[in-house]
Write a protein that holds these residues in place. Sequence first.
Motif, mmCIF file in Angstrom:
data_model
loop_
_atom_site.group_PDB
_atom_site.id
_atom_site.type_symbol
_atom_site.label_atom_id
_atom_site.label_comp_id
_atom_site.label_asym_id
_atom_site.label_seq_id
_atom_site.Cartn_x
_atom_site.Cartn_y
_atom_site.Cartn_z
ATOM 1 N N ASP A 212 78.531 20.549 58.877
ATOM 2 C CA ASP A 212 78.124 21.717 57.478
ATOM 3 C C ASP A 212 77.233 20.738 56.769
ATOM 4 O O ASP A 212 77.057 19.376 56.945
ATOM 5 C CB ASP A 212 79.731 21.886 57.212
ATOM 6 C CG ASP A 212 79.098 22.543 56.375
ATOM 7 O OD1 ASP A 212 78.041 23.545 56.368
ATOM 8 O OD2 ASP A 212 79.751 23.113 55.413
ATOM 9 N N LYS A 214 76.759 20.031 52.855
ATOM 10 C CA LYS A 214 76.954 21.039 51.616
ATOM 11 C C LYS A 214 76.151 21.191 50.441
ATOM 12 O O LYS A 214 76.745 21.899 49.886
ATOM 13 C CB LYS A 214 78.856 20.420 51.030
ATOM 14 C CG LYS A 214 79.429 20.447 52.189
ATOM 15 C CD LYS A 214 80.685 20.661 51.745
ATOM 16 C CE LYS A 214 81.625 21.370 52.821
ATOM 17 N NZ LYS A 214 82.767 20.208 53.161
ATOM 18 N N GLY A 226 79.611 26.091 49.269
ATOM 19 C CA GLY A 226 80.428 26.188 50.454
ATOM 20 C C GLY A 226 80.127 25.586 51.662
ATOM 21 O O GLY A 226 80.976 25.825 53.139
ATOM 22 N N TYR A 268 91.672 23.284 59.282
ATOM 23 C CA TYR A 268 90.176 22.075 59.023
ATOM 24 C C TYR A 268 90.321 21.251 58.576
ATOM 25 O O TYR A 268 91.057 21.301 57.559
ATOM 26 C CB TYR A 268 88.954 23.029 58.681
ATOM 27 C CG TYR A 268 88.680 22.726 58.210
ATOM 28 C CD1 TYR A 268 87.941 21.530 57.627
ATOM 29 C CD2 TYR A 268 87.176 24.224 57.595
ATOM 30 C CE1 TYR A 268 86.524 21.456 56.839
ATOM 31 C CE2 TYR A 268 85.551 23.385 57.636
ATOM 32 C CZ TYR A 268 85.448 22.334 56.626
ATOM 33 O OH TYR A 268 84.685 21.440 56.512
ATOM 34 N N ASN A 284 92.205 21.879 55.068
ATOM 35 C CA ASN A 284 91.765 23.348 54.522
ATOM 36 C C ASN A 284 92.624 24.108 56.047
ATOM 37 O O ASN A 284 92.795 24.431 57.424
ATOM 38 C CB ASN A 284 90.309 24.124 54.902
ATOM 39 C CG ASN A 284 88.904 23.467 53.688
ATOM 40 O OD1 ASN A 284 89.913 23.525 52.929
ATOM 41 N ND2 ASN A 284 88.690 22.758 54.498
ATOM 42 N N ARG A 286 91.852 27.159 57.551
ATOM 43 C CA ARG A 286 91.431 28.501 58.088
ATOM 44 C C ARG A 286 90.496 27.943 58.521
ATOM 45 O O ARG A 286 89.563 27.194 58.535
ATOM 46 C CB ARG A 286 91.424 29.306 57.327
ATOM 47 C CG ARG A 286 90.722 28.847 55.471
ATOM 48 C CD ARG A 286 89.491 28.918 55.245
ATOM 49 N NE ARG A 286 89.168 27.900 54.655
ATOM 50 C CZ ARG A 286 87.682 27.362 54.185
ATOM 51 N NH1 ARG A 286 87.466 26.883 55.587
ATOM 52 N NH2 ARG A 286 87.463 26.390 52.645
ATOM 53 N N GLY A 288 86.151 27.086 58.800
ATOM 54 C CA GLY A 288 85.593 27.190 58.211
ATOM 55 C C GLY A 288 84.441 28.045 57.842
ATOM 56 O O GLY A 288 83.954 28.526 59.372
ATOM 57 N N ASP A 289 83.902 27.898 57.282
ATOM 58 C CA ASP A 289 82.728 28.834 56.225
ATOM 59 C C ASP A 289 80.982 28.050 56.192
ATOM 60 O O ASP A 289 81.835 27.776 55.259
ATOM 61 C CB ASP A 289 82.703 29.637 56.004
ATOM 62 C CG ASP A 289 82.212 31.211 56.175
ATOM 63 O OD1 ASP A 289 80.736 31.186 56.396
ATOM 64 O OD2 ASP A 289 82.833 32.447 55.061
ATOM 65 N N PRO A 290 80.712 27.569 57.436
ATOM 66 C CA PRO A 290 80.299 28.505 58.377
ATOM 67 C C PRO A 290 80.134 27.893 59.599
ATOM 68 O O PRO A 290 79.272 28.276 60.971
ATOM 69 C CB PRO A 290 78.675 28.400 58.147
ATOM 70 C CG PRO A 290 77.845 26.951 57.827
ATOM 71 C CD PRO A 290 78.941 26.979 56.426
ATOM 72 N N GLU A 291 81.232 27.503 59.553
ATOM 73 C CA GLU A 291 81.619 25.831 61.002
ATOM 74 C C GLU A 291 81.961 27.178 62.198
ATOM 75 O O GLU A 291 81.386 27.089 63.174
ATOM 76 C CB GLU A 291 82.662 25.495 61.252
ATOM 77 C CG GLU A 291 81.763 24.183 59.750
ATOM 78 C CD GLU A 291 82.492 23.796 58.597
ATOM 79 O OE1 GLU A 291 82.583 25.394 57.610
ATOM 80 O OE2 GLU A 291 82.145 22.858 57.871
#
Length: 418
Positions: A212, A214, A226, A268, A284, A286, A288-291
């Motif tokens: 990512d 960041k 994010g 994550y 995390n 859940r 990732g966003d944008p992963e």
Amino acid sequence: MRFLVLGQGGREHALIRALKFSPSVTEVHAVPGSEGISQDAICHKLDLSQPNEVEAFMKRYQFDCVVVGPENYLVQGLSDQLRALGVPVVGPSQIAAQLEGSKIFAKEFMVAAGVPTAAFQIVDDVEGTLKAAAQFTPPYVLKADGLAAGKGVYLCDTLAELKSAAEGLFEKRILGAAGARALLEQFQAGYEISYLILTNGERAQALPLAQDHKRLSDGDVGPNTGGMGVVAPLTIDAALRSEIETKIVQPTLRHLQGSGLLYRGVLYIGVMVTEQGPTVLEFNVRFGDPEAQVIMPLLDGDWGYVFKQLSGGELVPMKWKNLHMACVVQAAPGYPDAPVKGVEIEGDAGFQGPSSYFLHAGTSKNERGQWQTSGGRVINAIGMGSSLKEALSAAYKQAQKITWKGMQMRSDIGRKQL
Ligand code: GLY
């Protein structure tokens, strides 16, 4: 199979798109979804805080599987609530979700699991924070304990900056209860990798590695966001990968199992690769966003089947395509502090190239039916290719199809990886 995805951002649009292309999936629904997502899923209004409404909705639709996108639903215990209704869910239990919901819980878990992580002190007032700072070298890292929508981490170069951050958390209560306690952590220099695993709490299947970006601006400067863009798969040295597996993933799974925490979902692991080796920056619970936007299309298989099996506690073997993916985030003016909503998007937000498309993250339609900004990260331009260079070129060409007043976008996504 009939699937439901909970959430409304770019990550959820990516999950929905992947399910839509899964041969085993016949219907994809979303709660709440968005106008952009409604192009690919049936969106419903449902008050998830009302157990009776949730129960009636689940009875009516009889979903084969529910995938929970954002962490706040998990931290609030939605997956437990759905499991109690007999609904198969991809998402960890409420207690396990504390791995993201409380930074202190996560740190204590890491220490008990024997996973490498930065030295820390738990602090809850300004005086204690400044006293504890004597044990650390600047820059000082202060992390609010609870969920803070990406706003809870302060990197402070001086004691004066640290004092001001601590005053914000503990005296002005700018993050409310989420900032009532915090971690003061030793800063670690290195580079970050998003190491995501699917796990049933006993075994793990690693997903393709992603990286990512960041910071808001080119050259990794500006405020933390994010995530402004991401590429996958990232290739790392086999020795480093094996070190991450043996020093981080395996002890984490052993401790998860030993603690009896129900975990059926994505973990994550934010890995910081330092000169001393890999350490865990954060967990995390859940995708990732944008992963997710670049990982989901890499599966050579059926996400519907993978998720359905995982909701029943089974991990299935997964194969990956020989493909590269890139995602460039186009953000609203004022993001991340104060994103401006209602700015009209110019160009063709429905454009799809031969190897590129948009995912909607924070868009809506105005009264004239025009797409407009309605969140910080507005739209994700996705590109794919047989090389990273091709994927990036496709993503940036896609991004050029739209713009708006004050649009923010990095122009160097993936450059370091190239
Ligand atoms: N992209 C970072 C995150 O999802 O937390």
